[in-house]
Design a protein around this motif. Structure first.
Motif, PDB file in Angstrom:
ATOM      1  N   LYS A   1      -7.086 -10.034  -2.864  1.00 52.35           N
ATOM      2  CA  LYS A   1      -6.176 -10.181  -3.975  1.00 52.35           C
ATOM      3  C   LYS A   1      -6.100  -8.453  -4.327  1.00 52.35           C
ATOM      4  O   LYS A   1      -4.890  -7.954  -4.670  1.00 52.35           O
ATOM      5  CB  LYS A   1      -6.918 -10.601  -5.304  1.00 52.35           C
ATOM      6  CG  LYS A   1      -6.320 -10.500  -6.578  1.00 52.35           C
ATOM      7  CD  LYS A   1      -7.223 -11.041  -7.710  1.00 52.35           C
ATOM      8  CE  LYS A   1      -6.416 -10.906  -9.021  1.00 52.35           C
ATOM      9  NZ  LYS A   1      -7.064 -11.519  -9.914  1.00 52.35           N
ATOM     10  N   LEU A   2      -7.086  -7.633  -3.890  1.00 49.87           N
ATOM     11  CA  LEU A   2      -6.843  -6.238  -4.162  1.00 49.87           C
ATOM     12  C   LEU A   2      -5.758  -5.702  -3.241  1.00 49.87           C
ATOM     13  O   LEU A   2      -5.057  -4.695  -3.610  1.00 49.87           O
ATOM     14  CB  LEU A   2      -8.284  -5.453  -3.773  1.00 49.87           C
ATOM     15  CG  LEU A   2      -8.267  -3.997  -4.159  1.00 49.87           C
ATOM     16  CD1 LEU A   2      -7.711  -3.825  -5.589  1.00 49.87           C
ATOM     17  CD2 LEU A   2      -9.764  -3.319  -4.026  1.00 49.87           C
TER      18      LEU A   2
ATOM     19  N   THR B   1      -2.429  -6.621  -4.593  1.00 49.92           N
ATOM     20  CA  THR B   1      -2.163  -6.042  -6.094  1.00 49.92           C
ATOM     21  C   THR B   1      -1.667  -4.345  -5.472  1.00 49.92           C
ATOM     22  O   THR B   1      -0.921  -4.161  -6.351  1.00 49.92           O
ATOM     23  CB  THR B   1      -3.229  -5.871  -6.907  1.00 49.92           C
ATOM     24  OG1 THR B   1      -3.816  -7.309  -7.106  1.00 49.92           O
ATOM     25  CG2 THR B   1      -3.100  -5.421  -8.180  1.00 49.92           C
TER      26      THR B   1
ATOM     27  N   GLU C   1       1.742  -4.720  -4.121  1.00 52.56           N
ATOM     28  CA  GLU C   1       2.771  -4.868  -4.936  1.00 52.56           C
ATOM     29  C   GLU C   1       3.200  -3.734  -5.911  1.00 52.56           C
ATOM     30  O   GLU C   1       4.297  -3.681  -6.528  1.00 52.56           O
ATOM     31  CB  GLU C   1       2.451  -6.070  -5.816  1.00 52.56           C
ATOM     32  CG  GLU C   1       3.510  -6.888  -6.542  1.00 52.56           C
ATOM     33  CD  GLU C   1       3.049  -8.188  -7.101  1.00 52.56           C
ATOM     34  OE1 GLU C   1       4.051  -9.142  -7.239  1.00 52.56           O
ATOM     35  OE2 GLU C   1       2.102  -8.466  -7.411  1.00 52.56           O
ATOM     36  N   HIS C   2       2.021  -2.969  -6.272  1.00 51.95           N
ATOM     37  CA  HIS C   2       2.285  -1.866  -7.077  1.00 51.95           C
ATOM     38  C   HIS C   2       3.250  -0.941  -6.489  1.00 51.95           C
ATOM     39  O   HIS C   2       4.072  -0.242  -7.105  1.00 51.95           O
ATOM     40  CB  HIS C   2       0.843  -1.313  -7.690  1.00 51.95           C
ATOM     41  CG  HIS C   2       1.231   0.046  -8.425  1.00 51.95           C
ATOM     42  ND1 HIS C   2       1.170   0.186  -9.810  1.00 51.95           N
ATOM     43  CD2 HIS C   2       1.218   1.217  -8.001  1.00 51.95           C
ATOM     44  CE1 HIS C   2       1.239   1.369 -10.117  1.00 51.95           C
ATOM     45  NE2 HIS C   2       1.187   1.999  -9.233  1.00 51.95           N
TER      46      HIS C   2
END
Length: 461
Positions: free
Chosen positions: A141-142, A145, A148-149
């Motif tokens: 997940k990290l 994230t 995607e940022h």
């Protein structure tokens, strides 16, 4: 025009070129449905089959079609997401050419005038490797994230460079390709480039032979985002690293995105100049771990749904428990099951799944754990003399170590409670109490869970 007859003529050409086995697997089940406005419509068993036609058999397919239908013929595919369900039908027009047959990156640089090189190049992006096709769970997940940022806000200086490392097959390439695809979707004029470090080395070698190193560096400095895959290939390549250095500096100073994947973190890289390794640390370094159990199930369901493969929950569970290392391994199992399902025209059974798993998953060879190993590693962890464990001492550390040994013996050996007690000079009831005490504390004590994990790693790796 009798398009079905013409399609059969195409099949004869294809069969003669690829052989009976490949033909029966990938072409025998294709059904031509109509031929309108110089476009041939084919119904294929699944999206996966369509992608195989485009990637693996593009040359022979297009040559046979042009030979029979004419040079201007076009293709459109249709497949059912759910078998025999017209409501789930998907139609996709064939691209002008397969993504595997795009102009090579080297041609962009070497075969064009210098003033046009920054405008004419293949970004080397595979459209299927996007964020929408990337399954996210607790284990990734990290990194997802962060990726995607970066993709949604390339104008921000955050996380530059982004250094992503992990084992083979865990999804590093997919994740960084998704960054490039999202940037291009939001800004089609953005100069985004994906390449492996091996490609970069080859281009550098060609530029060296042609005495074009300044042009080589300048061309890369015009990019808005470069996605470098397999950075470990740079090890020992002094000249290539020297060329990368000014490219890195220029892009970083101008807030252009630099993304790297590697099989290890920067500090573990050998044969690369310290000044370059220091720059890799300027942004953020994140590990990408192998998918956990729940994520493996999610990936399997996604891959099966995408390819029209119907697997029961039991088979999904069987595969997720058997394949623990990488996404690529899961994809290999799905591919094996899909190929057999198409060839045999039969449902997937647990027996077939187990057979395919045995072909893809390497059996894990575990060390045999015995009583003496457990005592030795537990004593090392608690920094005790092993003899103290066998004494009558009730000091807290010694008692904790003794209960840990009881618990690990019960978990990793075939010893009974009386046998464990005999080896430790304790009663059956004392061993039972010790094992229960550890199990109860594990539910509420992170420190104890870490202790068990550390000792088990030393025991079984």
């Amino acid at each position: 025009m009798d398009f079905k007859k013409n399609w059969n003529r195409c099949l004869e050409i294809i069969r003669a070129n690829i052989g009976e086995e490949k033909f029966n697997t990938w072409f025998a089940a294709i059904v031509p449905t109509k031929f309108v406005d110089n476009k041939l419509y084919l119904t294929v068993p699944s999206r996966f089959c369509m992608e195989m036609l485009e990637d693996q058999f593009y040359n022979i397919l297009t040559k046979s079609l042009k030979a029979v239908f004419g040079a201007d013929v076009n293709l459109e595919y249709a497949y059912y997401v759910k078998a025999e369900d017209p409501a789930s039908k998907v139609q996709i027009q064939s691209p002008n050419h397969s993504h595997l047959l795009k102009n090579k990156l080297e041609q962009s640089f070497n075969n064009r005038p210098a003033e046009k090189r920054e405008q004419m190049f293949d970004p080397q992006l595979n459209d299927s490797l996007n964020f929408e096709n990337y399954c996210v769970g607790r284990s990734n997940k990290l990194p997802f994230t962060i990726a995607e940022h970066i993709a949604n806000h390339p104008e921000k200086p955050d996380f530059n460079p982004f250094f992503l490392y992990g084992a083979v097959g865990v999804g590093k390439t997919h994740l960084i390709q998704a960054i490039g695809i999202r940037i291009k979707e939001r800004n089609p004029r953005a100069k985004v480039l994906f390449l492996t470090m091996r490609q970069f080395q080859n281009m550098y070698a060609n530029a060296t032979i042609k005495h074009e190193i300044p042009n080589f560096i300048y061309w890369f400095q015009q990019m808005d985002c470069i996605l470098f895959d397999d950075l470990q290939e740079l090890s020992g390549k002094t000249g290539t690293a020297e060329a990368l250095f000014p490219i890195f500096n220029h892009l970083h100073q101008n807030n252009k995105k630099l993304i790297f994947t590697c099989d290890r973190p920067p500090m573990e890289l050998d044969g690369i100049a310290d000044r370059l390794i220091d720059r890799f640390k300027w942004g953020i370094t994140e590990p990408l771990e192998g998918p956990d159990y729940e994520l493996r199930k999610q990936i399997l369901k996604f891959k099966c749904g995408k390819n029209g493969l119907d697997l029961s929950e039991d088979i999904i569970d069987l595969i997720a428990k058997s394949s623990t290392k990488s996404v690529r391994e899961l994809e290999g199992i799905v591919l094996g099951l899909l190929t057999r399902a198409i060839t045999d025209n039969s449902p997937v059974t647990p027996e077939l799944a187990q057979k395919v798993i045995s072909h893809v998953v390497k059996p894990e060879v575990r060390k045999a754990v015995n009583f003496d190993m457990i005592v030795e590693n537990t004593a090392d962890f608690y920094r005790l003399n092993p003899d103290a464990i066998f004494s009558k001492s009730r000091l807290r550390d010694i008692a904790d170590a003794r209960q840990m040994i009881m618990y690990l013996c019960k978990k990793h050996t075939a010893l009974s409670f009386p046998a464990i007690g005999s080896k430790l000079n304790r009663s059956h009831a004392t061993v039972l109490h010790g094992v229960n005490a550890v199990e109860e504390r594990l539910e509420v004590s992170p420190e104890l869970r870490d202790a068990v994990s550390t000792i088990e790693k030393a025991l079984i790796g």
